[in-house]
Design a protein around this motif. Sequence first.
Motif, PDB file in Angstrom:
ATOM      1  N   SER A  76       0.835  -1.201   0.000  1.00  0.00           N
ATOM      2  CA  SER A  76       0.000   0.000   0.000  1.00  0.00           C
ATOM      3  C   SER A  76       0.872   1.254   0.000  1.00  0.00           C
ATOM      4  CB  SER A  76      -0.925  -0.001   1.219  1.00  0.00           C
ATOM      5  OG  SER A  76      -1.777  -1.119   1.209  1.00  0.00           O
ATOM      6  N   LYS A  77       1.928   1.241   0.804  1.00  0.00           N
ATOM      7  CA  LYS A  77       2.833   2.393   0.843  1.00  0.00           C
ATOM      8  C   LYS A  77       3.518   2.592  -0.505  1.00  0.00           C
ATOM      9  CE  LYS A  77       5.418   1.353   4.367  1.00  0.00           C
ATOM     10  NZ  LYS A  77       6.490   1.551   5.374  1.00  0.00           N
ATOM     11  N   LYS A  78       3.908   1.495  -1.136  1.00  0.00           N
ATOM     12  CA  LYS A  78       4.544   1.585  -2.443  1.00  0.00           C
ATOM     13  C   LYS A  78       3.556   2.147  -3.466  1.00  0.00           C
ATOM     14  CE  LYS A  78       7.503   0.942  -5.775  1.00  0.00           C
ATOM     15  NZ  LYS A  78       8.667   1.873  -5.935  1.00  0.00           N
ATOM     16  N   MET A  79       2.311   1.715  -3.402  1.00  0.00           N
ATOM     17  CA  MET A  79       1.296   2.229  -4.323  1.00  0.00           C
ATOM     18  C   MET A  79       1.113   3.731  -4.125  1.00  0.00           C
ATOM     19  SD  MET A  79      -0.859   1.460  -6.739  1.00  0.00           S
ATOM     20  CE  MET A  79      -1.402  -0.263  -6.666  1.00  0.00           C
ATOM     21  N   LEU A  80       1.109   4.175  -2.879  1.00  0.00           N
ATOM     22  CA  LEU A  80       0.947   5.601  -2.597  1.00  0.00           C
ATOM     23  C   LEU A  80       2.087   6.428  -3.185  1.00  0.00           C
ATOM     24  CD1 LEU A  80      -0.326   5.532   1.097  1.00  0.00           C
ATOM     25  CD2 LEU A  80      -1.618   6.192  -0.944  1.00  0.00           C
ATOM     26  N   SER A  81       3.261   5.836  -3.288  1.00  0.00           N
ATOM     27  CA  SER A  81       4.390   6.567  -3.859  1.00  0.00           C
ATOM     28  C   SER A  81       4.252   6.741  -5.373  1.00  0.00           C
ATOM     29  CB  SER A  81       5.702   5.840  -3.542  1.00  0.00           C
ATOM     30  OG  SER A  81       5.811   4.626  -4.292  1.00  0.00           O
ATOM     31  N   LEU A  82       3.359   5.956  -5.985  1.00  0.00           N
ATOM     32  CA  LEU A  82       3.177   6.014  -7.441  1.00  0.00           C
ATOM     33  C   LEU A  82       1.974   6.859  -7.843  1.00  0.00           C
ATOM     34  CD1 LEU A  82       3.806   2.243  -8.315  1.00  0.00           C
ATOM     35  CD2 LEU A  82       5.432   4.136  -8.487  1.00  0.00           C
ATOM     36  N   VAL A  83       0.985   6.962  -6.957  1.00  0.00           N
ATOM     37  CA  VAL A  83      -0.246   7.691  -7.282  1.00  0.00           C
ATOM     38  C   VAL A  83      -0.003   9.195  -7.138  1.00  0.00           C
ATOM     39  CG1 VAL A  83      -2.668   8.060  -6.660  1.00  0.00           C
ATOM     40  CG2 VAL A  83      -1.673   5.778  -6.508  1.00  0.00           C
ATOM     41  N   ARG A  84      -0.286   9.940  -8.230  1.00  0.00           N
ATOM     42  CA  ARG A  84      -0.153  11.396  -8.224  1.00  0.00           C
ATOM     43  C   ARG A  84      -0.917  11.973  -9.420  1.00  0.00           C
ATOM     44  NH1 ARG A  84       5.055   9.475  -9.146  1.00  0.00           N
ATOM     45  NH2 ARG A  84       5.596  10.009  -7.003  1.00  0.00           N
ATOM     46  N   PRO A  85      -1.134  13.284  -9.447  1.00  0.00           N
ATOM     47  CA  PRO A  85      -1.950  13.881 -10.514  1.00  0.00           C
ATOM     48  C   PRO A  85      -1.475  13.549 -11.931  1.00  0.00           C
ATOM     49  CG  PRO A  85      -1.621  15.469  -8.760  1.00  0.00           C
ATOM     50  CD  PRO A  85      -0.765  14.289  -8.431  1.00  0.00           C
ATOM     51  N   ASN A  86      -0.171  13.497 -12.111  1.00  0.00           N
ATOM     52  CA  ASN A  86       0.357  13.202 -13.449  1.00  0.00           C
ATOM     53  C   ASN A  86       1.176  11.905 -13.434  1.00  0.00           C
ATOM     54  OD1 ASN A  86      -0.632  15.628 -14.740  1.00  0.00           O
ATOM     55  ND2 ASN A  86       0.940  16.752 -13.582  1.00  0.00           N
ATOM     56  N   ALA A  87       0.679  10.909 -12.732  1.00  0.00           N
ATOM     57  CA  ALA A  87       1.410   9.646 -12.588  1.00  0.00           C
ATOM     58  C   ALA A  87       1.726   9.039 -13.952  1.00  0.00           C
ATOM     59  CB  ALA A  87       0.590   8.668 -11.767  1.00  0.00           C
ATOM     60  N   SER A  88       2.990   8.666 -14.100  1.00  0.00           N
ATOM     61  CA  SER A  88       3.400   8.017 -15.352  1.00  0.00           C
ATOM     62  C   SER A  88       4.556   7.048 -15.146  1.00  0.00           C
ATOM     63  CB  SER A  88       3.800   9.075 -16.394  1.00  0.00           C
ATOM     64  OG  SER A  88       4.877   9.864 -15.899  1.00  0.00           O
ATOM     65  N   ASP A  89       5.274   7.206 -13.998  1.00  0.00           N
ATOM     66  CA  ASP A  89       6.453   6.371 -13.759  1.00  0.00           C
ATOM     67  C   ASP A  89       6.065   5.052 -13.094  1.00  0.00           C
ATOM     68  OD1 ASP A  89       5.673   7.705 -11.483  1.00  0.00           O
ATOM     69  OD2 ASP A  89       7.706   7.928 -10.689  1.00  0.00           O
ATOM     70  N   TYR A  90       5.147   4.360 -13.690  1.00  0.00           N
ATOM     71  CA  TYR A  90       4.734   3.046 -13.196  1.00  0.00           C
ATOM     72  C   TYR A  90       4.552   2.127 -14.391  1.00  0.00           C
ATOM     73  CZ  TYR A  90       0.032   4.290 -14.811  1.00  0.00           C
ATOM     74  OH  TYR A  90      -1.030   4.650 -15.591  1.00  0.00           O
TER      75      TYR A  90
END
Length: 245
Positions: A76-90
Amino acid sequence: MADDNRPLKYARYAVGEIVLVVIGILIALQINTWNNEQIEKRKEQSVLIGLHETFTDNLDNLNNIIAMSTDAFDSSKKMLSLVRPNASDYTIAEVDSLISHMINYSTYDPYTGSVDDIINSGKLNIIQNNTLKVNISNWSGMFNDANKDIQIANNHSFNVLMIYLNDKFNLKNIPTPKRVSEITQLDIKASSHFPANYDVFMRDKEFENLVVFHALNFNYLIQEYLQIKDYLEENLKLLEEEIQE
């Protein structure tokens, strides 16, 4: 003179007989008391051994639950590090794996074993160690807070988070959680034929909030589980001190 001493001799003899009888009774009582003590000790040892088995099984199970809950929390913490308004680095594979690990958990259901029988039957009084006796009597109370947190976590996971994902995400694409495949023998290999836009939820504040709550729920659960683990380990140590080889 000999006849005059005869009553005294009889009196001495009678007193001697009485003394012997009393001594015999005392010895018999002592032997009976010793036998009863040995019987009670054997009963206590049987109770202690049963408790040791129950607490060992619970600790083994709990350690597995803690490991799975920690993995769900870390994912869950790792997912939170990826979620953002312009998420693309996943990567899609990474998100699929994280969601799989987030929902791949089991909640702790204590194995009561001999504990309930000992408490309900009054066998608890056989235990001589007062600390152990008090700890065992508090058995059910140890799980009250954890049970509440388990209900909250399950409700959020399956009635909120999964409902959200069901609307925006192809659940068929995620690796089947090991626990689910073991219980249901469901192991979906083929991916979904429906298109999915991961940006829709990876850039969504609602999804971020849901993952935050998911992480918080597991943080609370892990803390509860660690307290239960301390309780189990303390009692196992006390039991091992009391159990005679």
